[in-house]
Design a protein around this motif. Sequence first.
Motif, PDB file in Angstrom:
ATOM      1  N   ASP A   1       0.843  -1.190   0.000  1.00 18.30           N
ATOM      2  CA  ASP A   1       0.000   0.000   0.000  1.00 18.30           C
ATOM      3  C   ASP A   1       0.886   1.250   0.000  1.00 18.30           C
ATOM      4  N   LEU A   2       0.268   2.408  -0.145  1.00 18.25           N
ATOM      5  CA  LEU A   2       1.022   3.657  -0.276  1.00 18.25           C
ATOM      6  C   LEU A   2       1.819   4.015   0.982  1.00 18.25           C
ATOM      7  N   PRO A   3       1.257   3.900   2.199  1.00 11.06           N
ATOM      8  CA  PRO A   3       2.075   4.232   3.377  1.00 11.06           C
ATOM      9  C   PRO A   3       3.317   3.347   3.508  1.00 11.06           C
ATOM     10  N   THR A   4       3.174   2.062   3.254  1.00  5.79           N
ATOM     11  CA  THR A   4       4.321   1.156   3.353  1.00  5.79           C
ATOM     12  C   THR A   4       5.340   1.449   2.262  1.00  5.79           C
ATOM     13  N   THR A   5       4.865   1.725   1.065  1.00  6.75           N
ATOM     14  CA  THR A   5       5.773   2.035  -0.039  1.00  6.75           C
ATOM     15  C   THR A   5       6.547   3.316   0.231  1.00  6.75           C
ATOM     16  N   SER A   6       5.865   4.340   0.740  1.00  9.05           N
ATOM     17  CA  SER A   6       6.560   5.605   1.007  1.00  9.05           C
ATOM     18  C   SER A   6       7.563   5.459   2.148  1.00  9.05           C
ATOM     19  N   LEU A   7       7.210   4.684   3.178  1.00  4.82           N
ATOM     20  CA  LEU A   7       8.153   4.460   4.277  1.00  4.82           C
ATOM     21  C   LEU A   7       9.343   3.631   3.810  1.00  4.82           C
ATOM     22  N   GLN A   8       9.079   2.616   3.000  1.00  2.00           N
ATOM     23  CA  GLN A   8      10.161   1.793   2.459  1.00  2.00           C
ATOM     24  C   GLN A   8      11.093   2.647   1.601  1.00  2.00           C
ATOM     25  N   PHE A   9      10.520   3.475   0.752  1.00  2.00           N
ATOM     26  CA  PHE A   9      11.316   4.349  -0.107  1.00  2.00           C
ATOM     27  C   PHE A   9      12.176   5.285   0.732  1.00  2.00           C
ATOM     28  N   TYR A  10      11.577   5.889   1.755  1.00  2.00           N
ATOM     29  CA  TYR A  10      12.293   6.843   2.607  1.00  2.00           C
ATOM     30  C   TYR A  10      13.451   6.185   3.355  1.00  2.00           C
ATOM     31  N   VAL A  11      13.180   5.061   3.999  1.00  2.00           N
ATOM     32  CA  VAL A  11      14.213   4.414   4.821  1.00  2.00           C
ATOM     33  C   VAL A  11      15.337   3.865   3.947  1.00  2.00           C
ATOM     34  N   LEU A  12      14.990   3.235   2.834  1.00  2.00           N
ATOM     35  CA  LEU A  12      16.034   2.683   1.969  1.00  2.00           C
ATOM     36  C   LEU A  12      16.880   3.783   1.331  1.00  2.00           C
ATOM     37  N   ARG A  13      16.256   4.856   0.879  1.00  2.00           N
ATOM     38  CA  ARG A  13      17.025   5.963   0.301  1.00  2.00           C
ATOM     39  C   ARG A  13      17.913   6.626   1.350  1.00  2.00           C
ATOM     40  N   LYS A  14      17.405   6.737   2.560  1.00  2.00           N
ATOM     41  CA  LYS A  14      18.183   7.372   3.625  1.00  2.00           C
ATOM     42  C   LYS A  14      19.445   6.577   3.936  1.00  2.00           C
ATOM     43  N   HIS A  15      19.374   5.270   3.760  1.00  2.00           N
ATOM     44  CA  HIS A  15      20.527   4.414   4.037  1.00  2.00           C
ATOM     45  C   HIS A  15      21.377   4.146   2.804  1.00  2.00           C
ATOM     46  N   GLY A  16      21.068   4.811   1.707  1.00  2.00           N
ATOM     47  CA  GLY A  16      21.920   4.714   0.530  1.00  2.00           C
ATOM     48  C   GLY A  16      21.584   3.582  -0.420  1.00  2.00           C
ATOM     49  N   TYR A  17      20.469   2.908  -0.228  1.00  2.00           N
ATOM     50  CA  TYR A  17      20.070   1.851  -1.153  1.00  2.00           C
ATOM     51  C   TYR A  17      19.448   2.479  -2.392  1.00  2.00           C
ATOM     52  N   ARG A  18      19.676   1.844  -3.520  1.00  2.00           N
ATOM     53  CA  ARG A  18      19.100   2.344  -4.769  1.00  2.00           C
ATOM     54  C   ARG A  18      17.692   1.789  -4.908  1.00  2.00           C
ATOM     55  N   ILE A  19      16.744   2.688  -4.895  1.00  2.00           N
ATOM     56  CA  ILE A  19      15.352   2.307  -5.099  1.00  2.00           C
ATOM     57  C   ILE A  19      14.753   3.327  -6.061  1.00  2.00           C
ATOM     58  N   SER A  20      14.070   2.833  -7.044  1.00  2.00           N
ATOM     59  CA  SER A  20      13.527   3.691  -8.089  1.00  2.00           C
ATOM     60  C   SER A  20      12.276   4.405  -7.595  1.00  2.00           C
ATOM     61  N   SER A  21      12.083   5.602  -8.087  1.00  2.00           N
ATOM     62  CA  SER A  21      10.871   6.342  -7.740  1.00  2.00           C
ATOM     63  C   SER A  21       9.655   5.807  -8.491  1.00  2.00           C
TER      64      SER A  21
END
Length: 194
Positions: free
Chosen positions: A128-148
């Motif tokens: 869902d959108l909340p989980t996707t946005s949190l996943q995107f935020y945490v992974l990007r913050k830690h330097g993982y490559r995740i596509s928008s």
Amino acid sequence: MMYDYGGYIYKGREGATKVVKSPRNQGERWRFRELLRKKTSITHPTLWGDFFLHHIPCPPIQCALMKDKAKLKNEEVKTTLLDTDSFDLYDKLEFIDTLEQLGLDHHYTKEIHEQLRNVSEAGDRDLDLPTTSLQFYVLRKHGYRISSDVFLKFRDDRGNVVSNDARCLLRLYDSQLRVHGEEILDNIVTLTKS
């Protein structure tokens, strides 16, 4: 009580002052006024009272018990963090984010990176959108490559990401760790700022 400042004596008793010998010229008057102002300034009692004057540190036995209890809590958090069955993805990511916000993430660096690696390797799931946005935020913050592009499935007919959940909008606003040229994140920024 009597105070002597460079030959000028004044008596002070409960805030009342009486000049015994007055200064002779303007420079001496200014110096005397400054000394008088410093000595008779009103100070308020401290908020802490006399706690630190009478504070007795805890005995070594009690300190050792507190350290043991802290170690047990530390191990409990580690097992909770590594437990993959009891948490869904959103709760796990929120737990990691909370540890970071509290400044406790340095105790669990290895475990956090292990969990984030597992989340990153799992790839894009039907979230869902909340989980996707949190996943995107945490992974990007830690330097993982995740596509928008993970937000593409949440677009409406006009191309905007729509949500009525305030918490989700806050997560979307937090997920602004963007790279130049990510159009969908630019739209999300516009949406969350309005």
